[in-house]
Design a protein around this motif. Structure first.
Motif, PDB file in Angstrom:
ATOM      1  N   ILE B 110     -50.019 -82.921 -61.993  1.00  0.00           N
ATOM      2  CA  ILE B 110     -49.796 -83.537 -63.102  1.00  0.00           C
ATOM      3  C   ILE B 110     -48.514 -83.933 -62.341  1.00  0.00           C
ATOM      4  CG2 ILE B 110     -48.374 -83.215 -64.736  1.00  0.00           C
ATOM      5  CD1 ILE B 110     -50.708 -81.307 -65.983  1.00  0.00           C
ATOM      6  N   ARG B 111     -48.318 -85.065 -61.780  1.00  0.00           N
ATOM      7  CA  ARG B 111     -47.184 -86.003 -61.225  1.00  0.00           C
ATOM      8  C   ARG B 111     -45.657 -85.705 -62.484  1.00  0.00           C
ATOM      9  NH1 ARG B 111     -49.658 -90.365 -57.795  1.00  0.00           N
ATOM     10  NH2 ARG B 111     -51.835 -88.952 -56.272  1.00  0.00           N
ATOM     11  N   GLU B 112     -45.884 -85.854 -63.360  1.00  0.00           N
ATOM     12  CA  GLU B 112     -44.753 -86.224 -64.230  1.00  0.00           C
ATOM     13  C   GLU B 112     -44.546 -86.561 -65.285  1.00  0.00           C
ATOM     14  OE1 GLU B 112     -42.472 -89.807 -63.725  1.00  0.00           O
ATOM     15  OE2 GLU B 112     -41.103 -89.628 -64.708  1.00  0.00           O
ATOM     16  N   ILE B 113     -43.910 -84.987 -65.833  1.00  0.00           N
ATOM     17  CA  ILE B 113     -43.824 -85.440 -67.273  1.00  0.00           C
ATOM     18  C   ILE B 113     -42.397 -86.055 -67.827  1.00  0.00           C
ATOM     19  CG2 ILE B 113     -43.825 -83.303 -69.724  1.00  0.00           C
ATOM     20  CD1 ILE B 113     -45.571 -82.122 -68.357  1.00  0.00           C
ATOM     21  N   ASP B 114     -42.325 -87.272 -68.922  1.00  0.00           N
ATOM     22  CA  ASP B 114     -41.038 -87.391 -69.207  1.00  0.00           C
ATOM     23  C   ASP B 114     -41.088 -87.450 -70.116  1.00  0.00           C
ATOM     24  OD1 ASP B 114     -39.417 -89.492 -69.799  1.00  0.00           O
ATOM     25  OD2 ASP B 114     -39.808 -90.855 -68.418  1.00  0.00           O
ATOM     26  N   PHE B 115     -40.810 -86.933 -70.957  1.00  0.00           N
ATOM     27  CA  PHE B 115     -40.671 -86.643 -73.002  1.00  0.00           C
ATOM     28  C   PHE B 115     -40.258 -87.959 -73.238  1.00  0.00           C
ATOM     29  CE2 PHE B 115     -41.473 -82.377 -71.801  1.00  0.00           C
ATOM     30  CZ  PHE B 115     -42.506 -82.171 -72.427  1.00  0.00           C
ATOM     31  N   GLN B 133     -52.512 -79.531 -72.721  1.00  0.00           N
ATOM     32  CA  GLN B 133     -51.374 -77.816 -72.201  1.00  0.00           C
ATOM     33  C   GLN B 133     -50.242 -78.038 -71.935  1.00  0.00           C
ATOM     34  OE1 GLN B 133     -54.868 -76.323 -70.121  1.00  0.00           O
ATOM     35  NE2 GLN B 133     -55.615 -74.831 -72.243  1.00  0.00           N
ATOM     36  N   ALA B 134     -49.862 -78.907 -70.927  1.00  0.00           N
ATOM     37  CA  ALA B 134     -48.700 -79.663 -69.819  1.00  0.00           C
ATOM     38  C   ALA B 134     -47.865 -79.691 -71.205  1.00  0.00           C
ATOM     39  CB  ALA B 134     -49.010 -80.591 -68.706  1.00  0.00           C
ATOM     40  N   VAL B 135     -47.743 -80.199 -72.231  1.00  0.00           N
ATOM     41  CA  VAL B 135     -46.965 -81.234 -73.140  1.00  0.00           C
ATOM     42  C   VAL B 135     -46.585 -80.074 -74.069  1.00  0.00           C
ATOM     43  CG1 VAL B 135     -46.746 -82.999 -71.329  1.00  0.00           C
ATOM     44  CG2 VAL B 135     -48.458 -82.692 -73.888  1.00  0.00           C
ATOM     45  N   ASP B 136     -47.781 -78.738 -74.451  1.00  0.00           N
ATOM     46  CA  ASP B 136     -48.183 -78.218 -75.650  1.00  0.00           C
ATOM     47  C   ASP B 136     -45.914 -77.346 -75.832  1.00  0.00           C
ATOM     48  OD1 ASP B 136     -49.764 -76.675 -77.639  1.00  0.00           O
ATOM     49  OD2 ASP B 136     -48.543 -75.546 -76.819  1.00  0.00           O
ATOM     50  N   HIS B 137     -46.295 -77.335 -75.080  1.00  0.00           N
ATOM     51  CA  HIS B 137     -44.504 -75.714 -75.049  1.00  0.00           C
ATOM     52  C   HIS B 137     -43.455 -77.054 -76.181  1.00  0.00           C
ATOM     53  CE1 HIS B 137     -43.234 -78.117 -70.983  1.00  0.00           C
ATOM     54  NE2 HIS B 137     -42.061 -78.098 -71.764  1.00  0.00           N
ATOM     55  N   ALA B 138     -43.511 -78.236 -75.877  1.00  0.00           N
ATOM     56  CA  ALA B 138     -43.012 -78.868 -76.309  1.00  0.00           C
ATOM     57  C   ALA B 138     -43.056 -79.330 -77.669  1.00  0.00           C
ATOM     58  CB  ALA B 138     -42.006 -80.339 -75.163  1.00  0.00           C
ATOM     59  N   GLY B 139     -44.243 -79.428 -78.020  1.00  0.00           N
ATOM     60  CA  GLY B 139     -44.675 -80.032 -79.579  1.00  0.00           C
ATOM     61  C   GLY B 139     -45.228 -81.751 -78.585  1.00  0.00           C
ATOM     62  N   PHE B 140     -45.807 -81.543 -78.101  1.00  0.00           N
ATOM     63  CA  PHE B 140     -46.576 -82.523 -77.843  1.00  0.00           C
ATOM     64  C   PHE B 140     -48.072 -82.648 -76.916  1.00  0.00           C
ATOM     65  CE2 PHE B 140     -41.706 -84.189 -76.999  1.00  0.00           C
ATOM     66  CZ  PHE B 140     -42.003 -85.618 -77.426  1.00  0.00           C
ATOM     67  N   TYR B 141     -48.976 -83.595 -77.423  1.00  0.00           N
ATOM     68  CA  TYR B 141     -50.283 -83.793 -77.023  1.00  0.00           C
ATOM     69  C   TYR B 141     -50.524 -84.898 -76.744  1.00  0.00           C
ATOM     70  CZ  TYR B 141     -52.035 -85.519 -81.018  1.00  0.00           C
ATOM     71  OH  TYR B 141     -52.515 -86.207 -82.010  1.00  0.00           O
ATOM     72  N   LEU B 226     -47.946 -88.124 -77.708  1.00  0.00           N
ATOM     73  CA  LEU B 226     -47.227 -88.230 -78.778  1.00  0.00           C
ATOM     74  C   LEU B 226     -46.991 -86.377 -79.510  1.00  0.00           C
ATOM     75  CD1 LEU B 226     -50.384 -89.742 -80.901  1.00  0.00           C
ATOM     76  CD2 LEU B 226     -48.339 -90.624 -79.806  1.00  0.00           C
ATOM     77  N   ARG B 227     -46.156 -86.988 -80.409  1.00  0.00           N
ATOM     78  CA  ARG B 227     -45.580 -85.726 -80.785  1.00  0.00           C
ATOM     79  C   ARG B 227     -47.024 -84.375 -81.662  1.00  0.00           C
ATOM     80  NH1 ARG B 227     -40.265 -82.301 -80.825  1.00  0.00           N
ATOM     81  NH2 ARG B 227     -42.365 -81.385 -82.542  1.00  0.00           N
ATOM     82  N   LYS B 228     -47.153 -83.702 -81.714  1.00  0.00           N
ATOM     83  CA  LYS B 228     -48.472 -82.999 -82.509  1.00  0.00           C
ATOM     84  C   LYS B 228     -47.734 -83.146 -84.183  1.00  0.00           C
ATOM     85  CE  LYS B 228     -48.676 -78.807 -80.748  1.00  0.00           C
ATOM     86  NZ  LYS B 228     -48.982 -76.880 -80.301  1.00  0.00           N
ATOM     87  N   PRO B 229     -48.849 -82.989 -84.762  1.00  0.00           N
ATOM     88  CA  PRO B 229     -48.768 -83.084 -86.481  1.00  0.00           C
ATOM     89  C   PRO B 229     -48.332 -81.100 -86.989  1.00  0.00           C
ATOM     90  CG  PRO B 229     -51.033 -84.157 -85.562  1.00  0.00           C
ATOM     91  CD  PRO B 229     -50.602 -83.248 -84.344  1.00  0.00           C
ATOM     92  N   GLU B 230     -47.389 -81.985 -87.963  1.00  0.00           N
ATOM     93  CA  GLU B 230     -47.058 -80.525 -88.075  1.00  0.00           C
ATOM     94  C   GLU B 230     -47.703 -79.560 -88.282  1.00  0.00           C
ATOM     95  OE1 GLU B 230     -42.951 -81.267 -90.653  1.00  0.00           O
ATOM     96  OE2 GLU B 230     -44.149 -79.907 -92.121  1.00  0.00           O
ATOM     97  N   THR B 231     -49.207 -79.596 -89.280  1.00  0.00           N
ATOM     98  CA  THR B 231     -49.720 -78.984 -89.420  1.00  0.00           C
ATOM     99  C   THR B 231     -51.333 -79.815 -89.617  1.00  0.00           C
ATOM    100  OG1 THR B 231     -50.773 -78.450 -91.145  1.00  0.00           O
ATOM    101  CG2 THR B 231     -49.831 -79.364 -92.363  1.00  0.00           C
ATOM    102  N   ALA B 232     -52.614 -79.148 -90.303  1.00  0.00           N
ATOM    103  CA  ALA B 232     -53.781 -79.962 -90.156  1.00  0.00           C
ATOM    104  C   ALA B 232     -54.662 -78.593 -91.379  1.00  0.00           C
ATOM    105  CB  ALA B 232     -54.364 -79.937 -88.897  1.00  0.00           C
ATOM    106  N   ARG B 233     -55.611 -79.752 -92.135  1.00  0.00           N
ATOM    107  CA  ARG B 233     -55.874 -78.651 -93.408  1.00  0.00           C
ATOM    108  C   ARG B 233     -57.663 -79.952 -93.430  1.00  0.00           C
ATOM    109  NH1 ARG B 233     -53.360 -77.395 -99.002  1.00  0.00           N
ATOM    110  NH2 ARG B 233     -55.266 -75.838 -98.929  1.00  0.00           N
ATOM    111  N   ALA B 234     -58.022 -78.805 -93.127  1.00  0.00           N
ATOM    112  CA  ALA B 234     -59.752 -79.478 -93.538  1.00  0.00           C
ATOM    113  C   ALA B 234     -60.030 -79.085 -94.712  1.00  0.00           C
ATOM    114  CB  ALA B 234     -60.925 -79.407 -92.328  1.00  0.00           C
ATOM    115  N   LEU B 235     -61.510 -80.146 -95.314  1.00  0.00           N
ATOM    116  CA  LEU B 235     -61.534 -79.814 -96.396  1.00  0.00           C
ATOM    117  C   LEU B 235     -63.982 -79.967 -96.083  1.00  0.00           C
ATOM    118  CD1 LEU B 235     -60.340 -82.812 -97.393  1.00  0.00           C
ATOM    119  CD2 LEU B 235     -61.259 -81.753 -99.658  1.00  0.00           C
ATOM    120  N   MET B 236     -64.210 -78.960 -96.619  1.00  0.00           N
ATOM    121  CA  MET B 236     -65.856 -79.216 -95.694  1.00  0.00           C
ATOM    122  C   MET B 236     -66.409 -79.565 -97.904  1.00  0.00           C
ATOM    123  SD  MET B 236     -68.076 -76.132 -94.009  1.00  0.00           S
ATOM    124  CE  MET B 236     -67.515 -75.029 -95.911  1.00  0.00           C
ATOM    125  N   ILE B 237     -67.443 -80.488 -97.128  1.00  0.00           N
ATOM    126  CA  ILE B 237     -67.777 -81.089 -98.514  1.00  0.00           C
ATOM    127  C   ILE B 237     -69.394 -81.549 -98.534  1.00  0.00           C
ATOM    128  CG2 ILE B 237     -67.425 -82.581-100.188  1.00  0.00           C
ATOM    129  CD1 ILE B 237     -65.403 -83.658 -99.064  1.00  0.00           C
TER     130      ILE B 237
END
Lengths: 413, 497
Positions: B110-115, B133-141, B226-237
């Motif tokens: 990974i050569r550069e991470i530029d938040f 994984q490399a950007v997860d600590h800052a809340g990105f993906y 992108l910034r990770k979404p605050e939360t995620a929920r699923a429906l199983m229908i």
């Protein structure tokens, strides 16, 4: 000038074949609303597509619309609006900037120009929404690119090349575009009085936040001085505006607006503007209203600079200081519109030196015939890329019949 | 093997030793692999029914080496097949007997991470998941998430324009890459795009993405994060008919909701998955939808309610809503394990990948059932329901004479049906060799010629990954020939310019 108004795709093919056979380059026109963009073209024959104006199919549930190339953009926008949908990339209306008739412009013209608005930071550009196209190449052959579904990787994605190619590769006759649901609500936070670099930092913080910002623009006070419309209504004399937009379902947009306002406290106390009033502001940004052709800077060349967003503020500030011009910022700093005082080369040399330093590129979107003839309107590319670009052009249009010379100054003959 | 590859060039094979020696000079040490035993792992990719040992494997570790290898091969008329992690499901990295297999596995940095610019610069061998994984600590993906994301490389993702379950909302690879460094077959190194939103000139990045390794070799990639979404929920229908489930998907979209993921499974797929992972899937339904909403908590909670009401209106018979991250992942576990689950109930399976207009789903499933009876082979369906991308899994046993051929014929019929109803041959897996000979179902000769002309602009000798994507190879000179039709100039009044 001699204009041929074609009525269907077959007539387009016939016209292009005849043009090839007679070595007659042709200019491709819809409504002609963006004819003044690009190098002056080496032709006096015009192929006009405005009569190919039908909506072929609109399937709101499939998230697609298929229209003929010459369909009026304004009509198509109202049609999809009636189903609460939109083109998420917010195509720019160039009428105010270029001083052309309001409401003019075709769908294929919009795709060919590829001028996306503020939501590009979130939703991508025209190239991300062109799913399929029928077009006539400079071989005089009708070909199909892409498909009519939202997810497709079959064959090369030629649509990407057609978007933003200013009619130099092929004559589009029908296009399929992705449509998406229009957000229920929008909220704009307004910060006042920030300098360009500070505003750039505020926008970077907002775009790096989890609040899903869909617009991030900054308008320095001096650029707002002579503007009319919604932006003028909220502007204070000589005070900049920094605008941050949040969209979605009402509860979410409101909630995120509050959260972002708190997160940006160190940049000032943001005001909140809602829905229609907010939309009017973003139209002003999208259409670059501060530099409208009806305003006092009508004769100023206007540049569109695309650069790494976090570097935009410093670049724009330098450009306006050095040239005595004005800039406005969109895309969180990644798009700079610069109106510079008249100069023989439109400031091309000085401006591009600065822009290249931060790995950006600049195109002249408004300029006199003389300036456009004197400079490279589109950013000159390094030799290897330029050569590849020419080979790509020849792979579609070997005899350089279509919009000859529009994108590249050296190619007019 | 039922797919014909280009005839090996005997003059190249005769020079094998000399070629290997020359390549060793460019890539020293273990970077050139030429023994049969060591080349074995490179014989096939994720489309394992097809195998072919390459002439030699080269594993460069610098752009300069890639450039020199390609220049040498170009000068000597040697074919090259690029390879990332080898997870292609369409045979995009299938070697050629007379070709160099160019593996990019050593490009792992990974050569550069530029938040600030929301961009990451990586080498092509970095896995898709490693970027997130490399950007997860800052809340990105990094948004595209093909199901092979733990193994597949970003270079391969660009070659295939990979998708994943979240691409309805977040786009495919092409919507999430900003630039690259690419080496052409001549050895020329080009930088395209960068951290700016658009590149200057024609959108070359756009056409390189999804070009299946036929235009150039990627040695560096700049992606958008992108910034990770605050939360995620699923429906199983659950639904008692596929039609009702399809209606629910249409109604969700027409209500203006674009879920983060919207997946459908049919009865055979539900049963196979449930038997494998015990996710608690209802077994008495004909179709199951998993709909995931992501974003701020307040938005997700409200949309969950709206989707539940829509599902009820469409006659859902069961609906569970995740109340914890653990439960959300449990809902997904069956869907994510659907392929291996089907692998448990059948010795072999073929995974297809067509896209259809969603309204055609009931018709397509009905016709698929008829085909299933005709060929005497079972089929299970998982389906990216939001964007109409079907993954029918055809169950067969390669050890039973004729079954592989029957399965492939069945698969071809499914893809032809996709095109017939207005869809396309492949939504995310690519054409490769698998769907190569079906291309004329979707494209005319003129369409295919235009695509191959573009190929000529990048690779005039046709040495890079030949035999993939296009059913017929043409020489560039032939493709570039203009057939002039002398006609009446429709602009009669003007002098020639």
């Amino acid at each position: 000038m001699d204009t041929l108004k074609v009525r269907d795709a077959q007539e387009v093919e016939d016209a292009v074949r005849a043009a090839i056979a007679n070595e007659q380059p042709i200019e491709i026109v819809g409504h002609g609303s963006k004819r003044t963009v690009g190098q002056p073209m080496a032709t006096n024959a015009v192929l006009e597509l405005s009569a190919l104006n039908a909506v072929t199919a609109y399937e709101p549930n499939e998230l697609i619309i298929t229209v003929q190339a010459g369909a009026p953009l304004a009509d198509v926008l109202s049609l999809i609006d009636s189903k609460n949908q939109h083109f998420a990339f917010e195509p720019m209306d160039t009428a105010a900037l270029l001083g052309t008739a309001p409401g003019a412009g075709t769908v294929a013209g919009m795709i060919g120009a590829g001028l996306a608005g503020p939501r590009r930071i979130k939703a991508g550009g025209a190239r991300d929404h062109l799913l399929g196209a029928n077009a006539v190449s400079g071989f005089g052959e009708s070909f199909k690119a892409g498909g009519k579904v939202v997810k497709n990787v079959t064959g090369y994605d030629l649509c990407k090349l057609l978007a933003g190619s200013w009619g130099t590769l092929a004559v589009m006759t029908e296009v399929t575009l992705k449509v998406t649901p229009r957000p229920e609500s929008e909220r704009t936070l307004v910060l006042r009085g920030l300098g360009d670099v500070a505003a750039n930092k505020a926008m970077t913080a907002a775009l790096g936040s989890p609040y899903d910002v869909t617009g991030a623009a900054h308008l320095p006070g001096s650029a707002l001085r002579t503007t009319a419309g919604a932006l003028a209504e909220i502007a204070q004399p000589d005070q900049s505006l920094t605008l941050l937009r949040l969209e979605g379902i009402t509860s979410s947009a409101s909630h995120r607006a509050q959260s972002l306002r708190t997160a940006l406290k160190s940049f000032g106390d943001a005001e909140l503007i809602e829905d229609d009033a907010s939309a009017a502001l973003w139209r002003g940004v999208r259409d670059v209203e501060p530099f409208a052709a009806s305003g006092p800077r009508a004769l100023w060349p206007v540049w569109r600079i695309v650069c790494p967003p976090a570097a935009g503020g410093a670049l724009g500030e330098q450009l306006s200081r050095e040239s005595g011009g004005e800039v406005i910022y969109d895309w969180g700093g990644g798009l700079i519109w610069a109106a510079l005082p008249p100069a023989a080369d439109g400031h091309a040399k000085a401006l591009r030196q600065r822009v290249e330093k931060i790995a950006g590129h600049a195109s002249l979107i408004r300029g006199s015939d003389a300036v456009r003839a004197a400079i490279d309107v589109f950013h000159p590319q390094p030799a290897g890329l330029a050569a590849l670009g020419s080979r790509v052009k020849r792979s579609f249009d070997p005899s350089n019949i279509l919009n000859r010379g529009r994108m590249s100054r050296g190619s007019a003959t | 093997m039922t797919i014909l590859m280009p005839e090996p060039d005997q003059s190249v094979l005769a020079r094998r030793d000399e070629i290997i020696a020359a390549l060793r000079k460019i890539v020293p040490g273990e970077g050139v692999i030429s023994s049969d035993a060591e080349m074995k792992p490179y014989e096939s990719d994720g489309l394992m029914a097809y195998r072919q040992p390459p002439m030699v494997v080269v594993l460069p570790s610098t752009t300069k080496q890639v450039s020199e290898v390609l220049r040498y091969c170009h000068q000597n008329g040697i074919k090259v097949v690029p390879r990332g992690s080898g997870t292609s499901l369409s045979g995009g990295a299938l070697p050629l007997a007379d070709g160099v297999l160019l593996g990019l596995g050593k490009f792992k940095r990974i050569r550069e991470i530029d938040f600030d610019n929301r961009a990451v610069v990586v080498e092509p061998g970095v896995t898709n998941l490693a970027i997130s994984q490399a950007v997860d600590h800052a809340g990105f993906y990094y948004a595209p998430d093909p199901s092979s994301q733990i193994a597949c490389s970003i270079g391969g993702n660009i070659a295939e324009n990979s998708g994943g379950v979240h691409c309805l909302k977040y786009g495919m690879t092409t919507n999430n890459v900003l630039g690259c460094e690419i080496v052409l077959m001549t050895g020329e190194i080009l930088k395209i795009g960068g951290k700016a939103a658009e590149c200057a000139g024609y959108d070359l990045m756009g056409v390189i993405t999804g070009s299946e390794g036929l235009l150039g070799v990627i040695t560096e990639v700049t992606v958008r994060i992108l910034r990770k979404p605050e939360t995620a929920r699923a429906l199983m229908i659950g639904f008692t008919s596929v039609e009702a489930a399809g209606q629910c998907v249409a109604d969700v979209i027409s209500a203006g909701i674009i879920p983060g993921g919207m997946e459908m499974m049919d009865k055979p797929a539900i049963h196979a998955a449930e038997a494998f992972v015990h996710a608690g899937y209802p077994l008495d339904v004909e179709a199951l939808l998993i709909i995931e909403l992501d974003g701020p908590q307040v938005e997700v909670d409200e949309l969950i309610g709206r989707v539940e009401a829509i599902a009820l209106g469409c006659g859902s018979t069961t609906c569970q809503i995740s109340t914890s991250e653990q439960q959300r992942l449990l809902f997904w576990s069956g869907r994510k394990a659907a392929f291996p689950a089907v692998g448990r109930i059948s010795p072999d399976y073929l995974c297809m990948d067509g896209t259809i207009p969603r309204a055609q789903l009931p018709l397509v499933l009905r016709r698929m059932n008829e085909m299933s009876e005709k060929y005497g082979l079972r089929v299970a369906n998982v389906f990216h329901a939001g964007d109409g991308n079907l993954h029918p899994l055809i169950l067969y046993d390669a050890n039973k004479p004729g079954e592989q051929d029957a399965a492939e014929a069945f698969g071809a019929d499914i893809l032809k049906l996709c095109v017939e109803v207005g869809g396309v041959l492949t939504g995310e897996h690519g054409v490769g060799i698998e769907k190569r000979d079906l291309m004329p179902e979707m494209f005319s000769d003129i369409d295919l010629n235009q695509q191959q002309r573009l190929k000529c602009a990048f690779d005039s000798e046709g040495l890079l990954n030949p035999g993939k994507v296009f059913p017929t190879l043409h020489r560039c000179a032939e493709l570039g020939r203009m057939h002039v039709h002398k006609g009446q100039l429709p602009f009669p009044d003007i002098p020639r310019f």
